[in-house]
Design an enzyme around this catalytic site. Sequence first.
Site, PDB file in Angstrom:
ATOM      1  CG  ASP A   8      -0.322   0.194   2.537  1.00 35.71           C
ATOM      2  OD1 ASP A   8       0.925   0.267   2.605  1.00 35.71           O
ATOM      3  OD2 ASP A   8      -1.053   0.317   3.536  1.00 35.71           O
ATOM      4  CB  CYS A  64       1.257  -2.276   4.803  1.00 33.99           C
ATOM      5  SG  CYS A  64       1.154  -3.327   6.264  1.00 33.99           S
ATOM      6  N   GLY A  65       2.771  -0.208   6.158  1.00 37.40           N
ATOM      7  CA  GLY A  65       3.484   0.579   7.155  1.00 37.40           C
ATOM      8  C   GLY A  65       4.094  -0.289   8.242  1.00 37.40           C
ATOM      9  CB  THR A  66       2.700  -2.194  10.947  1.00 42.35           C
ATOM     10  OG1 THR A  66       1.496  -2.710  10.343  1.00 42.35           O
ATOM     11  CG2 THR A  66       2.432  -0.842  11.587  1.00 42.35           C
ATOM     12  N   GLY A  67       3.441  -3.890   8.249  1.00 42.38           N
ATOM     13  CA  GLY A  67       3.457  -5.286   7.800  1.00 42.38           C
ATOM     14  C   GLY A  67       2.334  -6.096   8.421  1.00 42.38           C
ATOM     15  N   GLY A  69      -1.111  -5.321   8.797  1.00 39.96           N
ATOM     16  CA  GLY A  69      -2.344  -5.384   8.013  1.00 39.96           C
ATOM     17  C   GLY A  69      -2.202  -6.349   6.845  1.00 39.96           C
ATOM     18  CG  MET A  70       0.431  -5.591   3.485  1.00 36.91           C
ATOM     19  SD  MET A  70      -0.719  -5.762   2.089  1.00 36.91           S
ATOM     20  CE  MET A  70      -0.194  -4.357   1.083  1.00 36.91           C
ATOM     21  CG  HIS A  97      10.721 -24.812  11.748  1.00 39.02           C
ATOM     22  ND1 HIS A  97      10.909 -24.742  13.109  1.00 39.02           N
ATOM     23  CD2 HIS A  97      11.802 -25.487  11.264  1.00 39.02           C
ATOM     24  CE1 HIS A  97      12.038 -25.343  13.455  1.00 39.02           C
ATOM     25  NE2 HIS A  97      12.615 -25.799  12.342  1.00 39.02           N
ATOM     26  CG  HIS A 132       8.986 -28.455  10.367  1.00 43.55           C
ATOM     27  ND1 HIS A 132       8.657 -27.955  11.605  1.00 43.55           N
ATOM     28  CD2 HIS A 132      10.292 -28.807  10.433  1.00 43.55           C
ATOM     29  CE1 HIS A 132       9.723 -27.988  12.379  1.00 43.55           C
ATOM     30  NE2 HIS A 132      10.729 -28.512  11.698  1.00 43.55           N
TER      31      HIS A 132
END
Length: 142
Positions: A8, A64-67, A69-70, A97, A132
């Site tokens: 975004d 995104c800004g924080t990662g 939301g994505m 893993h 895994h």
Amino acid sequence: MKIIVGSDHGGYSLKCLIIAHLEQQGIEVQDMGCYSEDSCDYPVIAKEVAKEVLLTKDRGILICGTGIGMSIAANKFKGIRASLCNDTYSARMTRKHNDSNILCLGERVIGPGLAFDIVDEWLITEFEGGRHERRINMLELE
Ligand code: RB5
């Protein structure tokens, strides 16, 4: 391997740097948007990238800004294992893993140098399989 990328507006600058970083290494990149710093909605881009990853079996990078939301948005899709990583250890381990197929990054959280290292580690590390494999298969059961 082709890498499908999306961001975004909050992740647009870092995405442009990462595209250049990947292309310098000869890695093919498919950019699903956004294409400017104009405000847009991260779930729309996450959906486009998630659908393309599921279709092509390539891997994706969402920024995104924080990662956050994505990663929330991408993990709504069955078969997507999106991992928000702010360090190289997590990037390595989520490939080994979790067979992570989408890497999420926060442009407002980490700088470009660390982001490049995280991307490189995530790209070169293989899934370990074995126990895994059983565990990631359990993620799909409902
Ligand atoms: C956009 O301002 C911001 O909310 C978005 O980039 C992301 O950080 C959401 O999780």
